[in-house]
Design an enzyme around this catalytic site. Structure first.
Site, mmCIF file in Angstrom:
data_model
loop_
_atom_site.group_PDB
_atom_site.id
_atom_site.type_symbol
_atom_site.label_atom_id
_atom_site.label_comp_id
_atom_site.label_asym_id
_atom_site.label_seq_id
_atom_site.Cartn_x
_atom_site.Cartn_y
_atom_site.Cartn_z
ATOM 1 N N ASN A 80 0.826 -1.210 0.000
ATOM 2 C CA ASN A 80 0.000 0.000 0.000
ATOM 3 C C ASN A 80 0.856 1.253 0.000
ATOM 4 O OD1 ASN A 80 -2.013 -1.848 0.190
ATOM 5 N ND2 ASN A 80 -2.455 -1.492 2.347
ATOM 6 N N ASP A 82 -0.605 4.169 0.933
ATOM 7 C CA ASP A 82 -1.451 5.147 1.651
ATOM 8 C C ASP A 82 -0.851 5.699 2.941
ATOM 9 O OD1 ASP A 82 -1.907 3.052 3.570
ATOM 10 O OD2 ASP A 82 -3.707 2.398 2.494
ATOM 11 N N HIS A 97 5.903 -0.732 -2.860
ATOM 12 C CA HIS A 97 5.329 0.011 -3.999
ATOM 13 C C HIS A 97 5.405 1.525 -3.802
ATOM 14 C CE1 HIS A 97 2.848 -3.727 -5.426
ATOM 15 N NE2 HIS A 97 4.117 -3.794 -5.738
ATOM 16 N N CYS A 105 11.616 14.208 -7.984
ATOM 17 C CA CYS A 105 11.926 15.017 -9.169
ATOM 18 C C CYS A 105 12.388 14.116 -10.319
ATOM 19 C CB CYS A 105 13.003 16.034 -8.830
ATOM 20 S SG CYS A 105 13.469 17.044 -10.240
ATOM 21 N N CYS A 126 9.842 20.644 -8.631
ATOM 22 C CA CYS A 126 10.909 20.395 -7.655
ATOM 23 C C CYS A 126 11.363 21.699 -7.009
ATOM 24 C CB CYS A 126 12.073 19.715 -8.371
ATOM 25 S SG CYS A 126 13.526 19.483 -7.341
ATOM 26 N N SER A 168 -4.846 -9.540 -3.156
ATOM 27 C CA SER A 168 -5.291 -10.533 -4.140
ATOM 28 C C SER A 168 -4.118 -11.417 -4.555
ATOM 29 C CB SER A 168 -5.897 -9.831 -5.351
ATOM 30 O OG SER A 168 -4.926 -9.018 -5.988
ATOM 31 N N ASN A 192 -8.468 -12.665 4.601
ATOM 32 C CA ASN A 192 -9.073 -12.026 3.429
ATOM 33 C C ASN A 192 -10.578 -12.252 3.504
ATOM 34 O OD1 ASN A 192 -9.775 -11.283 0.602
ATOM 35 N ND2 ASN A 192 -7.567 -11.465 0.234
ATOM 36 N N GLU A 194 -12.268 -12.984 0.937
ATOM 37 C CA GLU A 194 -12.532 -14.096 0.015
ATOM 38 C C GLU A 194 -11.211 -14.748 -0.358
ATOM 39 O OE1 GLU A 194 -14.525 -11.842 -3.012
ATOM 40 O OE2 GLU A 194 -12.669 -11.582 -4.142
ATOM 41 N N ALA A 210 -10.290 -7.603 7.752
ATOM 42 C CA ALA A 210 -9.007 -7.540 8.460
ATOM 43 C C ALA A 210 -9.158 -6.939 9.856
ATOM 44 C CB ALA A 210 -8.014 -6.731 7.631
#
Ligand code: OAD
Ligand code: ZN
Length: 221
Positions: A80, A82, A97, A105, A126, A168, A192, A194, A210
């Site tokens: 994530n 976030d 990620h 920049c 920048c 996933s 999860n 599913e 979760a």
């Protein structure tokens, strides 16, 4: 060790990518999350990322983020961007990620980090050289940050238990951490709502949100 994905932040109000209401059901990733898209139209890409920043800025960590932060000695790897694990108090989160709150920049590589949302103008520039900044996230077709990824692989090889939460398990190389840990002897425990691509490999599968499952699960480890 824990590997988290968008599902852990779903109950904080942040849309996932592939489930019902997922971002990739409503937007084309190749128009927004690739180096080519950014080269073609940096303003459009920034509009989308800024829209997400505004949404994420309103979100707070939930019980699952908090329980992971409170668990001593846990290595936390997240897909994530976030920043909710940081807000919950987790230290040294391996953000494979990247981070939506970082801007980098494209000219000189200088990074800035803030929670300004919405941004005053697109694309942001920048402060050092005036070059165009890009979101500090990994796009499709790009490599993962080398040092962070190396640390994630190391952790996977050493893990006794790997908690796989809200992913996933379809995006590589991130999802490859699960078989890597399994081969190295880790017990794979999945949370999860599913079944996922990782469920075949899981030694335990805990079905449900979760925030309801992770706190009790961590307490029992
Ligand atoms: P996905 O959107 O692919 O998957 C989210 C997973 O969370 C699904 O398996 C859902 O069933 C599960 N889920 C949803 N709500 C949940 C809840 N309340 N509790 C537990 N699980 C829940 O998201 P990721 O696997 O994180 O890439 O996606 C991987 C990467 O693809 C992302 O990091 C992003 C995206 O393109 C980049 O940003 C580079
Ligand atoms: Zn610069």
């Amino acid at each position: 060790m824990a590997l988290t994905g968008a599902g852990i932040s779903a109950e904080s109000g942040i849309p996932t990518f592939r489930g019902a209401g997922g971002l990739w059901r409503n937007f084309r990733a190749e128009d927004l999350a690739t180096p080519q898209a950014f080269a073609r139209d940096p303003k459009l890409v920034w509009e989308w990322y800024d829209w997400r920043r505004v949404k994420i800025a309103e979100a707070v960590p939930n019980a699952a983020h908090r329980a992971l932060a409170a668990h001593e000695g846990l290595t936390l790897i997240t897909q994530n961007v976030d920043g909710l694990h940081d807000l919950a108090g987790s230290r040294d989160v391996l953000k494979i990620h990247g981070d939506i709150w970082t801007r980098r920049c494209t000219q000189c590589g200088h990074e800035t980090h803030d929670r300004v949302a919405p941004l005053p103008a697109y694309p942001p520039l920048c402060p050092k050289c005036g070059g165009i900044q890009r979101p500090g996230v990994v796009w499709f077709g790009e490599g993962l940050p080398g040092d962070v990824w190396d640390a994630a692989e190391d952790a996977a090889r050493r893990a006794r238990v790997l908690l796989v939460i809200g992913t996933s398990a379809q995006v590589y190389p991130a999802a490859g951490l699960i078989p890597l840990a399994k081969r190295a002897g880790a017990k794979i425990v999945e949370v999860n709502i599913e079944r996922s691509a990782a469920s075949e490999m899981a030694d335990e599968f805990h079905q449900g949100p979760a925030s309801e499952i992770v706190p009790g699960l961590l307490a029992s480890l």
